[in-house]
Design an enzyme around this catalytic site. Sequence first.
Site, PDB file in Angstrom:
ATOM      1  CG  LEU A 178      -1.701   1.290   1.491  1.00  0.00           C
ATOM      2  CD1 LEU A 178      -2.628   1.595   0.307  1.00  0.00           C
ATOM      3  CD2 LEU A 178      -2.501   1.182   2.782  1.00  0.00           C
ATOM      4  CB  ILE A 209       4.167   1.269   4.304  1.00  0.00           C
ATOM      5  CG1 ILE A 209       3.265   0.728   5.429  1.00  0.00           C
ATOM      6  CG2 ILE A 209       3.794   2.706   3.951  1.00  0.00           C
ATOM      7  CD1 ILE A 209       1.796   0.607   5.057  1.00  0.00           C
ATOM      8  CE  LYS A 210       4.620   0.196  -4.481  1.00  0.00           C
ATOM      9  NZ  LYS A 210       3.999  -0.137  -5.794  1.00  0.00           N
ATOM     10  CB  ILE A 211       8.434   4.946   1.099  1.00  0.00           C
ATOM     11  CG1 ILE A 211       7.579   4.728   2.363  1.00  0.00           C
ATOM     12  CG2 ILE A 211       9.115   6.303   1.140  1.00  0.00           C
ATOM     13  CD1 ILE A 211       8.383   4.759   3.651  1.00  0.00           C
TER      14      ILE A 211
END
Length: 437
Positions: A178, A209-211
């Site tokens: 996400l 968690i996508k960064i």
Amino acid sequence: MATSLQTLWQSPIVGGSFASCVDDHSNGAAFTSGEFARLQGLSFMAIKSAPPSNFVASRSVKWRCAVVPSKTEKRTLLHDLYEQQKQSPWYDNLRRPVTILEPLIKSGVRGVTSNPTIFEKAIAGSNAYDDQFRQLIREGKSVEDAYWALVVQDIQEACDLFQPLYNESNGGDGYISLEVSPLLANETQQTIESAKYLHNVVNRPNVLIKIPATLECIESIKQVIASSISVNVTLIFSLARYEAVIDAYLDGLEAVQGDLSKISSVASFFVSRVDTYVDKRLDAIGTEEALQLRGKAANAQAALAFKLYQEKFSGPRWEALEKRGAKKQRALWASTSVKNPAYPDTLYVNPLIGPDTVTTMPDAALNAFVDHGKVARTIDANLEEAERIYNKIEELGILWSDVGSVLELEGVASFKKSFTDLVKSLSGKAETLAQSN
């Protein structure tokens, strides 16, 4: 129609029986690729009349096909890819009903990636989200808060579907990604806060968690890892930025006290977009030497990225972290769909197979590989040739630093546009709902 349905039932991806889903409001709309409508390159139309006796009707989603998995697992090349070469195949798509992922799990898919563009297509291109959206707006949620509620529910349901695989692999696979808001791509602290918030609200051990790997977010990656949150670093287009991402991961791990075994990370190295950009530059140069390099830049750089991965995750520094339970930050090959129809449809899958890596594939690439892919270790089969191609491209005046900068700007802009377009679309729905009330 019977012939098409029989062909669909025999698809190597599904390995199960398909049920029809009849709804009077659909007007015979065609399924989309994400709903298994173009498996094996064929198109299928929804059934307007009563379904055949050997198909089971489903009420779950309008005009979506419902899958009745076969009792026995149908082995595919995806199973061989993982078992023989230790590369994890993930699926680059997510939409409702999330249960459409079940046959993919059986076919050997071991994780799912998403991004703002995927959610824009899913939410704006379907009525599957409308009822929940209306309820959220009636409850007083803002349009943006309602968007996140829709997305978080999809991520949670997908995480739950992949939880058994996550447990079975001891946290090796079974992840769902996400992404933080693309509007924060150049905001270090806000990205950190957003990552922590999304991690807490999803509340699943197998969420990544996508960064984005922007210069401003390198510190974000470090701090989020230091908070023991698993991360998918996205939008990596150059070796220099990739090395910075690995260092941020190692720095983050070193800042954690105690056991590191629950922290996971992948570094999403984009491939096909590299060729799209470099090929244009090669065409502009126009010499025979330049034209012979078309379609080769992306895989050459990816091979060198794998070499860098092996170097960085070895030696005393890594060994000290590994003793504390640390997992390697696996290289993930993203953007594996072929943009140039003149190229083989497995161009960004077959040549990038290697151990402890991930390949995430949208529908077309996934179906192509299952149908006629080749399982063999290829990523480092000819590093000398990869280095020759990489160096020759730079000698021709196409600087890799420029390639990375341009593609990063384009990638961030593309995701921002998808996000803002979707919010505008949802705002229009909210206004229509308010007027009707």
